[in-house]
Design an enzyme around this catalytic site. Structure first.
Site, PDB file in Angstrom:
ATOM      1  N   ARG A 160      11.156   3.725   5.291  1.00  0.00           N
ATOM      2  CA  ARG A 160      10.941   3.578   7.014  1.00  0.00           C
ATOM      3  C   ARG A 160      11.904   2.510   7.666  1.00  0.00           C
ATOM      4  NH1 ARG A 160       5.049   4.309   9.034  1.00  0.00           N
ATOM      5  NH2 ARG A 160       4.999   2.151   9.069  1.00  0.00           N
ATOM      6  N   GLU A 197       4.573  -3.895  12.467  1.00  0.00           N
ATOM      7  CA  GLU A 197       3.316  -2.951  12.292  1.00  0.00           C
ATOM      8  C   GLU A 197       2.361  -3.480  11.653  1.00  0.00           C
ATOM      9  OE1 GLU A 197       1.115  -0.738  10.951  1.00  0.00           O
ATOM     10  OE2 GLU A 197       2.509  -0.002   9.309  1.00  0.00           O
ATOM     11  N   ASN A 221       0.651  -1.284  -0.037  1.00  0.00           N
ATOM     12  CA  ASN A 221      -0.046   0.157   0.023  1.00  0.00           C
ATOM     13  C   ASN A 221       0.770   1.366  -0.081  1.00  0.00           C
ATOM     14  OD1 ASN A 221       0.697  -0.765   2.642  1.00  0.00           O
ATOM     15  ND2 ASN A 221      -1.151   0.195   3.481  1.00  0.00           N
ATOM     16  N   GLU A 245       8.835   2.587  14.630  1.00  0.00           N
ATOM     17  CA  GLU A 245       9.411   2.987  13.532  1.00  0.00           C
ATOM     18  C   GLU A 245       9.317   4.567  13.431  1.00  0.00           C
ATOM     19  OE1 GLU A 245       9.332  -0.621  10.068  1.00  0.00           O
ATOM     20  OE2 GLU A 245       7.255   0.559  10.171  1.00  0.00           O
ATOM     21  N   CYS A 281      -3.041   1.318   6.810  1.00  0.00           N
ATOM     22  CA  CYS A 281      -3.462   0.925   8.291  1.00  0.00           C
ATOM     23  C   CYS A 281      -3.628   1.712   9.266  1.00  0.00           C
ATOM     24  CB  CYS A 281      -2.018  -0.015   8.622  1.00  0.00           C
ATOM     25  SG  CYS A 281      -0.762   1.100   8.665  1.00  0.00           S
ATOM     26  N   LYS A 338      12.328  -7.726   1.227  1.00  0.00           N
ATOM     27  CA  LYS A 338      11.283  -8.451   0.572  1.00  0.00           C
ATOM     28  C   LYS A 338       9.979  -7.684   0.448  1.00  0.00           C
ATOM     29  CE  LYS A 338       7.977 -10.651   0.694  1.00  0.00           C
ATOM     30  NZ  LYS A 338       6.624 -10.584  -0.327  1.00  0.00           N
ATOM     31  N   PRO A 339       9.813  -7.242  -0.691  1.00  0.00           N
ATOM     32  CA  PRO A 339       8.755  -6.257  -1.196  1.00  0.00           C
ATOM     33  C   PRO A 339       7.537  -7.237  -1.490  1.00  0.00           C
ATOM     34  CG  PRO A 339      10.256  -6.364  -3.163  1.00  0.00           C
ATOM     35  CD  PRO A 339      10.693  -7.327  -1.900  1.00  0.00           C
ATOM     36  N   SER A 361      -0.439  -7.400   7.334  1.00  0.00           N
ATOM     37  CA  SER A 361      -1.657  -7.890   8.396  1.00  0.00           C
ATOM     38  C   SER A 361      -1.243  -8.695   9.905  1.00  0.00           C
ATOM     39  CB  SER A 361      -2.608  -8.824   7.573  1.00  0.00           C
ATOM     40  OG  SER A 361      -1.847 -10.158   7.374  1.00  0.00           O
ATOM     41  N   GLU A 396     -10.662  -4.427   9.277  1.00  0.00           N
ATOM     42  CA  GLU A 396     -10.066  -3.183   8.062  1.00  0.00           C
ATOM     43  C   GLU A 396     -10.930  -3.105   6.906  1.00  0.00           C
ATOM     44  OE1 GLU A 396      -5.699  -2.038   8.627  1.00  0.00           O
ATOM     45  OE2 GLU A 396      -5.675  -3.870   8.661  1.00  0.00           O
TER      46      GLU A 396
END
Length: 485
Positions: free
Chosen positions: A166, A257, A158, A465, A291, A181-182, A236, A388
């Site tokens: 970050r 996070e 997202n 973070e 989030c 690892k994106p 998640s 969510e």
């Protein structure tokens, strides 16, 4: 440029040890433009062998990177910031193409993401330790902050630029080497940022990028290697819980996070226009796929109808379309699964008696678009309030008293962020203290800041973070007892 055509120079291979390479077995995955469903590019899917190679090079280079003078690491991070600003338009376009968000939103993300490089360039030279005399007087206490070691970073789709910087920036500032690892949906932005880091002078092997399927066996393989000492994950709660189990096998230091279910409280004494403006930021940043997105709106009964009407008008006025199209304010969701989920949540709420106040015109073309909507009188049992949403839908429920508002806001297993609007500062601070969340937006719809500690409580995460706290997540304290008297 065609809508689904990438800017020139975007890497489409993974980065290991300073080299752009394909997967050992040749496996690839397609990156899709969610606005058109067209293929943007194919990128490698890393194998376990690729992961082990990345761990090896990261482990070998990490001590020399940590020994580099803090000022040298800081200058590389500062150069990364400058290059990211210089190339911001290309990065923003890549974000739009693989993520779907509107171009102004993507530009905002790039500016925010770049700030992590600037902030941690400054923090890299400010990692202080401690010297004090033991209370007994028998010795001196020295505390050093040392890099924790090789860090595995797992980021979501997202905010593909901001979630990468970050994590990368504080890790590099602390002296760690990293393996990123994106998300499978949005690897191109991460690869482009890795190229910027290389161009800024990051030594080969200090930053590695491995596109891989989900939080897969590739991540598990790395977490079971004793050379890996840090895991930082954004995603998640369900996946985070699984990764914590994996990390427990080798007792890897973990930062998480995770999910949110942010309440947005509006009291009768609030400036309603300001509250609606804040609600649009808190709800509609990245089209609601955040989030930190406001998920549940609780409005004091005497102003609930007025607030809902104003919010519905604001939502209905949004121009929906492909993110690169002129004037677009709301792009598509990330994929078909996300589109189906949001539409199912709205249908469930309507079946339980919610009233639909607004819904924009349905998108007629291709892509994973969902109409923005405001729902009033949402039944407490509706899934819309318990999950969510991750989409442009705002459910509104009324409350009578301050205590009721706090109780409703805290009635969740999550605690990432809460928002509240009130004209009474004493009430605002009182309620902020009572809300069970790691971050509070008091008369503000935006809380994210590289200089502030970002993170949640309860099942929304572990650690922080950003801010000074962010770099400490990548260090360990070493205590030395000595005496020189």
């Amino acid at each position: 440029m065609h809508v689904s055509e990438l800017p020139k120079g975007v890497p489409t291979q993974m980065l290991i040890g300073g080299s752009w390479v394909d997967a050992r077995d040749g496996a690839t995955t397609e990156v899709i433009d969610p606005a058109t469903t067209e293929t943007l590019a194919s990128v490698p899917l890393a194998t376990e062998a690729d992961a082990m190679e990345a761990v090896t090079v990261a482990y070998e280079v990490q001590p020399s990177w940590e020994r580099r003078a803090p000022r040298e690491r800081a200058e590389i991070l500062r150069k990364s910031y400058e290059l990211m600003v210089e190339r911001s338009e290309d990065i923003a376009r890549v974000i739009v193409l693989e993520n779907g968000k509107a171009l102004p939103d993507a530009r905002g993300e790039v500016a925010y993401a770049a700030e992590f490089f600037r902030w941690y360039a400054e923090e890299a030279v400010r990692q202080s330790g401690l010297i004090q005399r033991a209370p007994s007087g028998s010795n001196q206490i020295l505390v050093l902050r040392q890099a924790i070691g090789v860090a595995v970073l797992v980021t979501p789709w997202n905010f593909p630029a901001a979630m990468a910087t970050r994590k990368i920036a504080p890790a590099l500032a602390a002296g760690c080497s990293v393996i990123l690892k994106p998300a499978t949906d949005t690897p191109l932005t991460a690869l482009l940022i890795a190229k910027i880091l290389m161009d800024a002078g990051v030594p080969a092997g200090v930053v590695n990028v491995l596109p891989a399927r989900g939080s897969s066996n590739v991540v598990s393989k790395m977490l079971h290697d004793p050379r890996v000492r840090k895991l930082s994950f954004t995603g998640s709660t369900e996946v985070g819980r699984t990764l914590l189990h994996e990390a427990a096998d080798t007792i890897i230091n973990s930062s998480m996070e995770l999910g949110g279910n942010a309440p947005f409280l509006v009291f009768a004494d609030a400036d309603l226009d300001a509250a609606v403006a804040g609600a649009m930021i808190a709800k509609m940043r990245n089209g609601g796929e955040a989030c930190t997105a406001a998920n549940r709106f609780y409005v004091q009964a005497s102003v609930a109808s007025a607030f809902s009407a104003k919010l519905a008008q604001a939502m209905e006025s949004l121009k929906m379309g492909p993110g690169l199209a002129e004037g677009t304010e709301l792009g598509p969701l990330i994929n078909q699964e996300a589109q189906d989920k949001v539409e199912a949540l709205v249908s469930d709420a309507l079946d339980r008696g919610a009233r639909l106040l607004s819904r924009g015109e349905r998108w007629q073309g291709k892509g994973y678009f969902v109409q923005p909507a405001v729902l009033e009188d949402v039944d407490p049992s509706s899934q819309l309030l318990g999950e969510e949403i991750f989409g442009p839908v705002a459910p509104v429920t009324s409350f009578e008293t301050e205590d009721e508002a706090i109780s409703l806001a805290n009635a969740t297993d999550f605690g990432l962020v809460s928002y509240l609007y009130t004209g009474d500062l004493a009430r605002g601070l009182r309620v902020a203290e009572a809300l069970e969340a790691g971050m509070i937006g008091l008369n503000r719809g935006l809380v994210s800041d590289p200089a502030a500690p970002f993170g949640g409580v309860k099942q929304s995460g572990l650690g922080r973070e950003g801010g000074q706290e962010g770099v400490l997540e990548y260090t360990e304290a070493k205590y030395i007892a000595t005496s020189w008297s």
